[in-house]
Design a protein around this motif. Structure first.
Motif, PDB file in Angstrom:
ATOM      1  N   HIS A  58      57.256 -24.277   5.501  1.00 24.20           N
ATOM      2  CA  HIS A  58      58.356 -24.738   5.215  1.00 24.20           C
ATOM      3  C   HIS A  58      58.525 -26.311   5.256  1.00 24.20           C
ATOM      4  CE1 HIS A  58      63.092 -25.170   5.254  1.00 24.20           C
ATOM      5  NE2 HIS A  58      62.765 -26.012   6.339  1.00 24.20           N
ATOM      6  N   MET A  59      58.093 -26.881   6.386  1.00 28.36           N
ATOM      7  CA  MET A  59      57.886 -28.291   6.628  1.00 28.36           C
ATOM      8  C   MET A  59      57.097 -28.970   5.610  1.00 28.36           C
ATOM      9  SD  MET A  59      57.439 -28.640  10.839  1.00 28.36           S
ATOM     10  CE  MET A  59      57.253 -30.484  10.571  1.00 28.36           C
ATOM     11  N   ALA A  60      56.099 -28.469   5.011  1.00 28.57           N
ATOM     12  CA  ALA A  60      55.355 -28.989   4.011  1.00 28.57           C
ATOM     13  C   ALA A  60      56.119 -29.170   2.500  1.00 28.57           C
ATOM     14  CB  ALA A  60      54.267 -28.233   3.701  1.00 28.57           C
ATOM     15  N   VAL A  61      57.025 -28.000   2.332  1.00 30.44           N
ATOM     16  CA  VAL A  61      57.598 -28.026   1.358  1.00 30.44           C
ATOM     17  C   VAL A  61      58.830 -28.928   1.027  1.00 30.44           C
ATOM     18  CG1 VAL A  61      59.224 -26.674  -0.367  1.00 30.44           C
ATOM     19  CG2 VAL A  61      56.987 -25.662   0.422  1.00 30.44           C
ATOM     20  N   VAL A  62      59.556 -28.840   2.285  1.00 30.17           N
ATOM     21  CA  VAL A  62      60.531 -29.761   2.193  1.00 30.17           C
ATOM     22  C   VAL A  62      59.991 -31.242   2.332  1.00 30.17           C
ATOM     23  CG1 VAL A  62      62.557 -30.566   3.788  1.00 30.17           C
ATOM     24  CG2 VAL A  62      62.178 -28.013   3.467  1.00 30.17           C
ATOM     25  N   THR A 199      44.577 -20.004   4.164  1.00 32.56           N
ATOM     26  CA  THR A 199      45.577 -19.142   4.095  1.00 32.56           C
ATOM     27  C   THR A 199      46.880 -19.895   4.308  1.00 32.56           C
ATOM     28  OG1 THR A 199      44.193 -17.156   5.523  1.00 32.56           O
ATOM     29  CG2 THR A 199      46.838 -17.324   5.634  1.00 32.56           C
ATOM     30  N   GLN A 200      46.611 -21.022   5.033  1.00 29.61           N
ATOM     31  CA  GLN A 200      47.976 -22.068   4.802  1.00 29.61           C
ATOM     32  C   GLN A 200      48.288 -22.274   3.721  1.00 29.61           C
ATOM     33  OE1 GLN A 200      50.040 -22.655   7.944  1.00 29.61           O
ATOM     34  NE2 GLN A 200      51.040 -23.063   6.386  1.00 29.61           N
ATOM     35  N   LEU A 201      47.244 -22.874   2.859  1.00 29.28           N
ATOM     36  CA  LEU A 201      47.468 -23.178   1.478  1.00 29.28           C
ATOM     37  C   LEU A 201      48.070 -22.086   0.831  1.00 29.28           C
ATOM     38  CD1 LEU A 201      44.014 -24.960   0.796  1.00 29.28           C
ATOM     39  CD2 LEU A 201      46.082 -25.983   1.038  1.00 29.28           C
ATOM     40  N   TRP A 202      47.711 -20.979   0.616  1.00 29.85           N
ATOM     41  CA  TRP A 202      48.305 -19.997   0.019  1.00 29.85           C
ATOM     42  C   TRP A 202      49.780 -19.529   0.511  1.00 29.85           C
ATOM     43  CZ3 TRP A 202      50.585 -15.457   2.086  1.00 29.85           C
ATOM     44  CH2 TRP A 202      50.914 -14.552   1.287  1.00 29.85           C
ATOM     45  N   LEU A 203      49.959 -19.646   1.600  1.00 29.30           N
ATOM     46  CA  LEU A 203      51.433 -19.497   1.990  1.00 29.30           C
ATOM     47  C   LEU A 203      52.072 -20.486   1.901  1.00 29.30           C
ATOM     48  CD1 LEU A 203      53.119 -17.628   3.857  1.00 29.30           C
ATOM     49  CD2 LEU A 203      52.242 -18.976   6.068  1.00 29.30           C
ATOM     50  N   THR A 204      51.588 -21.646   1.824  1.00 31.13           N
ATOM     51  CA  THR A 204      52.608 -22.788   1.335  1.00 31.13           C
ATOM     52  C   THR A 204      53.029 -22.813  -0.029  1.00 31.13           C
ATOM     53  OG1 THR A 204      51.755 -24.288   3.104  1.00 31.13           O
ATOM     54  CG2 THR A 204      52.976 -25.331   1.326  1.00 31.13           C
ATOM     55  N   GLY A 205      51.960 -22.366  -0.759  1.00 32.87           N
ATOM     56  CA  GLY A 205      52.374 -22.149  -2.467  1.00 32.87           C
ATOM     57  C   GLY A 205      53.093 -21.176  -2.522  1.00 32.87           C
ATOM     58  N   PHE A 206      52.940 -20.170  -1.802  1.00 32.91           N
ATOM     59  CA  PHE A 206      53.818 -18.712  -2.110  1.00 32.91           C
ATOM     60  C   PHE A 206      55.276 -19.222  -1.609  1.00 32.91           C
ATOM     61  CE2 PHE A 206      56.051 -14.987  -0.322  1.00 32.91           C
ATOM     62  CZ  PHE A 206      55.553 -13.866  -1.400  1.00 32.91           C
ATOM     63  N   TYR A 207      55.384 -19.863  -0.566  1.00 32.57           N
ATOM     64  CA  TYR A 207      56.745 -20.289   0.066  1.00 32.57           C
ATOM     65  C   TYR A 207      57.439 -21.284  -1.136  1.00 32.57           C
ATOM     66  CZ  TYR A 207      60.285 -22.061   3.514  1.00 32.57           C
ATOM     67  OH  TYR A 207      61.781 -22.372   3.887  1.00 32.57           O
ATOM     68  N   ALA A 208      56.630 -22.209  -1.565  1.00 31.04           N
ATOM     69  CA  ALA A 208      57.159 -22.837  -2.779  1.00 31.04           C
ATOM     70  C   ALA A 208      57.686 -22.321  -3.779  1.00 31.04           C
ATOM     71  CB  ALA A 208      55.945 -23.904  -3.413  1.00 31.04           C
ATOM     72  N   VAL A 226      66.792 -30.201   1.135  1.00 26.95           N
ATOM     73  CA  VAL A 226      65.957 -31.262   0.553  1.00 26.95           C
ATOM     74  C   VAL A 226      66.967 -32.545   0.148  1.00 26.95           C
ATOM     75  CG1 VAL A 226      64.207 -29.743  -0.070  1.00 26.95           C
ATOM     76  CG2 VAL A 226      66.236 -30.064  -1.565  1.00 26.95           C
ATOM     77  N   ASP A 227      67.991 -32.529   0.725  1.00 23.43           N
ATOM     78  CA  ASP A 227      68.793 -33.780   0.434  1.00 23.43           C
ATOM     79  C   ASP A 227      69.201 -33.763  -1.014  1.00 23.43           C
ATOM     80  OD1 ASP A 227      68.364 -34.523   3.143  1.00 23.43           O
ATOM     81  OD2 ASP A 227      66.868 -35.977   2.605  1.00 23.43           O
ATOM     82  N   MET A 228      69.845 -32.529  -1.390  1.00 21.92           N
ATOM     83  CA  MET A 228      70.296 -32.634  -2.688  1.00 21.92           C
ATOM     84  C   MET A 228      71.622 -31.829  -2.609  1.00 21.92           C
ATOM     85  SD  MET A 228      67.089 -31.792  -5.168  1.00 21.92           S
ATOM     86  CE  MET A 228      67.956 -31.965  -6.562  1.00 21.92           C
ATOM     87  N   ALA A 229      72.392 -32.318  -3.264  1.00 22.04           N
ATOM     88  CA  ALA A 229      73.920 -31.642  -3.258  1.00 22.04           C
ATOM     89  C   ALA A 229      73.799 -30.709  -4.132  1.00 22.04           C
ATOM     90  CB  ALA A 229      75.082 -32.678  -3.649  1.00 22.04           C
ATOM     91  N   ALA A 230      74.320 -29.242  -4.062  1.00 18.10           N
ATOM     92  CA  ALA A 230      74.782 -28.339  -4.969  1.00 18.10           C
ATOM     93  C   ALA A 230      75.936 -28.689  -5.675  1.00 18.10           C
ATOM     94  CB  ALA A 230      74.936 -26.934  -3.903  1.00 18.10           C
ATOM     95  N   LYS A 231      75.727 -28.093  -6.787  1.00 15.32           N
ATOM     96  CA  LYS A 231      76.870 -28.547  -7.919  1.00 15.32           C
ATOM     97  C   LYS A 231      78.000 -27.506  -7.674  1.00 15.32           C
ATOM     98  CE  LYS A 231      73.975 -29.916 -11.754  1.00 15.32           C
ATOM     99  NZ  LYS A 231      73.500 -29.751 -13.172  1.00 15.32           N
ATOM    100  N   ALA A 232      79.339 -27.648  -7.974  1.00 14.04           N
ATOM    101  CA  ALA A 232      80.360 -26.931  -7.742  1.00 14.04           C
ATOM    102  C   ALA A 232      80.480 -26.172  -8.818  1.00 14.04           C
ATOM    103  CB  ALA A 232      81.589 -27.794  -7.540  1.00 14.04           C
ATOM    104  N   LYS A 233      80.478 -24.809  -8.339  1.00 13.29           N
ATOM    105  CA  LYS A 233      80.768 -23.673  -9.380  1.00 13.29           C
ATOM    106  C   LYS A 233      82.183 -23.502  -9.865  1.00 13.29           C
ATOM    107  CE  LYS A 233      77.511 -20.543  -7.110  1.00 13.29           C
ATOM    108  NZ  LYS A 233      77.244 -19.204  -6.357  1.00 13.29           N
TER     109      LYS A 233
END
Length: 233
Positions: A58-62, A199-208, A226-233
């Protein structure tokens, strides 16, 4: 008088060299010696390590999405950002085929009968006798090829969800670039038998890939991470 052969044999000293030494140990052996391995892992160790590894994924992806390296990576690819996902999809079969060719060439050079095209699948099956004539890393490269196809099957549904739910293109490009980078590094960790890193590489890719899907489905939850705002529906 000279001793009889049987008596001489009785007084002969044999010196047996140790099978492993720190000078001949591979990188994977060093990791295992330090306890940094999932080999022969007990139930308790496995379940103690998994939350830490998942948190690391999670930390790697974010961190990747929020950091400048992802921007540089996307810009370095030979397509525009909106085409990065398709470039990754197109690259994965090529990567898998290249890994298979490496294993095939090693079999052709080292196996007793070379590469046996008439029974190629049986010859390359896990545990097949033909692998005994090759270095251990060759069979692991073949396993990395299998995992590459498996990773692709996880990515494709995520891209479909991202398209149907209109995940922001910049975020999708960054996540796909990370996925591609992880998949390029993965075979090296497999060949070197560093199972914890692999395994950590695989898990990080799967998490992505999971982040792609669920950021598209639940943008109000995932995008702020990830510091992005969601668009209003």
């Amino acid at each position: 008088p000279p001793r009889p052969p049987t008596q001489a044999l009785r007084h002969t000293t044999f010196t047996v060299a140790p099978s492993h030494s720190t000078s001949t140990m591979g990188i994977g052996d060093l990791f295992r010696a330090a306890g940094l391995s999932l080999a022969d892992t007990s139930f308790l160790k496995l379940n103690a390590l998994f939350p830490l590894m998942l948190g690391g994924a999670h930390m790697a992806v974010v961190s990747w999405v929020k950091g400048p390296a992802s921007v540089v990576a996307v810009e370095a690819l030979p397509v525009s950002a909106d085409k990065v996902p398709m470039l990754v999809v197109a690259s994965m079969p090529i990567l898998a085929t290249m890994l298979s060719v490496v294993a095939l060439e090693c079999l052709a050079a080292m196996a007793p009968k070379g590469y046996e095209s008439q029974r190629g699948r049986a010859q390359k099956a896990p545990g097949a006798a033909s692998w005994a004539s090759c270095p251990a890393w060759v069979e692991r490269i073949q396993w990395a090829q299998y995992n590459t196809w498996e990773a692709l099957t996880c990515l494709l549904p995520s891209l479909y969800v991202a398209k149907e739910c209109a995940l922001p293109s910049p975020l999708l490009a960054k996540l796909c670039a990370l996925f591609l980078l992880l998949r390029l590094v993965y075979p090296f960790a497999y060949a070197l038998d560093i199972d914890l890193v692999r395994t950590q590489l695989w898990l990080t890719g799967f998490y992505a890939t999971g982040f792609i899907s669920f950021a598209a489905l639940y943008p109000e939850i995932a995008l702020p991470l990830v510091d992005m705002a969601a668009k209003a529906k």
